[in-house]
Enzyme design. Sequence first.
Site, short mmCIF file in Angstrom:
data_model
loop_
_atom_site.label_atom_id
_atom_site.label_comp_id
_atom_site.label_asym_id
_atom_site.label_seq_id
_atom_site.Cartn_x
_atom_site.Cartn_y
_atom_site.Cartn_z
N ASN A 39 0.84 -1.20 0.00
CA ASN A 39 0.00 0.00 0.00
C ASN A 39 0.87 1.25 0.00
O ASN A 39 1.95 1.29 0.60
CB ASN A 39 -1.01 -0.01 1.15
N GLU A 41 0.26 5.13 0.68
CA GLU A 41 -0.66 6.17 1.12
C GLU A 41 -0.20 7.55 0.67
O GLU A 41 0.93 7.72 0.20
CB GLU A 41 -0.80 6.09 2.65
N CYS A 50 -4.03 0.53 -2.50
CA CYS A 50 -3.89 -0.72 -1.76
C CYS A 50 -2.78 -1.60 -2.33
O CYS A 50 -2.41 -1.47 -3.51
CB CYS A 50 -5.20 -1.51 -1.81
N GLU A 52 -2.91 -4.75 -3.09
CA GLU A 52 -3.39 -5.60 -4.18
C GLU A 52 -3.38 -4.83 -5.49
O GLU A 52 -3.03 -5.37 -6.56
CB GLU A 52 -4.82 -6.10 -3.90
N CYS A 83 -10.13 -5.22 0.80
CA CYS A 83 -11.27 -4.30 0.78
C CYS A 83 -12.16 -4.61 -0.42
O CYS A 83 -11.78 -5.36 -1.33
CB CYS A 83 -10.77 -2.85 0.74
N CYS A 86 -10.69 -3.90 -3.86
CA CYS A 86 -9.65 -4.85 -4.28
C CYS A 86 -10.25 -6.19 -4.68
O CYS A 86 -9.71 -6.88 -5.55
CB CYS A 86 -8.61 -5.03 -3.18
N1 THU Z 1 -5.17 -1.81 2.59
C1 THU Z 1 -4.60 -2.56 1.60
O1 THU Z 1 -3.54 -2.22 1.09
N2 THU Z 1 -5.26 -3.68 1.20
C2 THU Z 1 -6.41 -4.12 1.76
O2 THU Z 1 -6.99 -5.08 1.26
C3 THU Z 1 -6.95 -3.49 2.96
C4 THU Z 1 -6.44 -2.11 3.21
C5 THU Z 1 -4.47 -0.60 3.02
C6 THU Z 1 -5.10 0.69 2.55
C7 THU Z 1 -4.57 1.68 3.59
O3 THU Z 1 -3.29 2.12 3.16
C8 THU Z 1 -4.40 0.84 4.84
O4 THU Z 1 -4.44 -0.52 4.43
C9 THU Z 1 -5.48 1.07 5.88
O5 THU Z 1 -6.75 0.95 5.34
#
Ligand code: THU
Length: 130
Positions: A39, A41, A50, A52, A83, A86
């Site tokens: 991920n 941000e 994310c 994925e 999520c 994804c």
């Molecule tokens: N996140 C992912 O990278 N993949 C997921 O399937 C769940 C959430 C990340 C997004 C964000 O940077 C952090 O987790 C908190 O939500």
Amino acid sequence: MSLMDQARAVRLNAHAPYSKFKVGAAVRAAKGTVYVGCNVENVAYPEGTCAEAGAIAAMVAAGETEIAEVAVIADCPTPVPPCGGCRQKLAEFAGADVKVTLGTTDGTMFETTVGDLLPGRFDADHMSKV
Ligand code: THU
């Protein structure tokens, strides 16, 4: 290195200064090559991506469009569930029976499939009348 170990390794590169929640993902494409993502941000929160999505983007950029297996890992009490967005992104490139292993950094693993993660998926058939 196993697919999960590759997800575990790339997780360490996650850029997650806001949530502090690092996620790693690895997809094995049909030809056997593994693509990884973490991920990333952003201070403008909705611009974050994310793990994925990163792995899928790397796969597509390399010219592959078929996912054969997926692994995702994070430091959480139970194996990290992808999520909703994804799940749809995975379903774009993976059949319903494709294996998805979700893990915790402590070593708890949960095996599921793309179909179980996204039952009743919206797909191209739904646009066949257009
Ligand atoms: N996140 C992912 O990278 N993949 C997921 O399937 C769940 C959430 C990340 C997004 C964000 O940077 C952090 O987790 C908190 O939500």
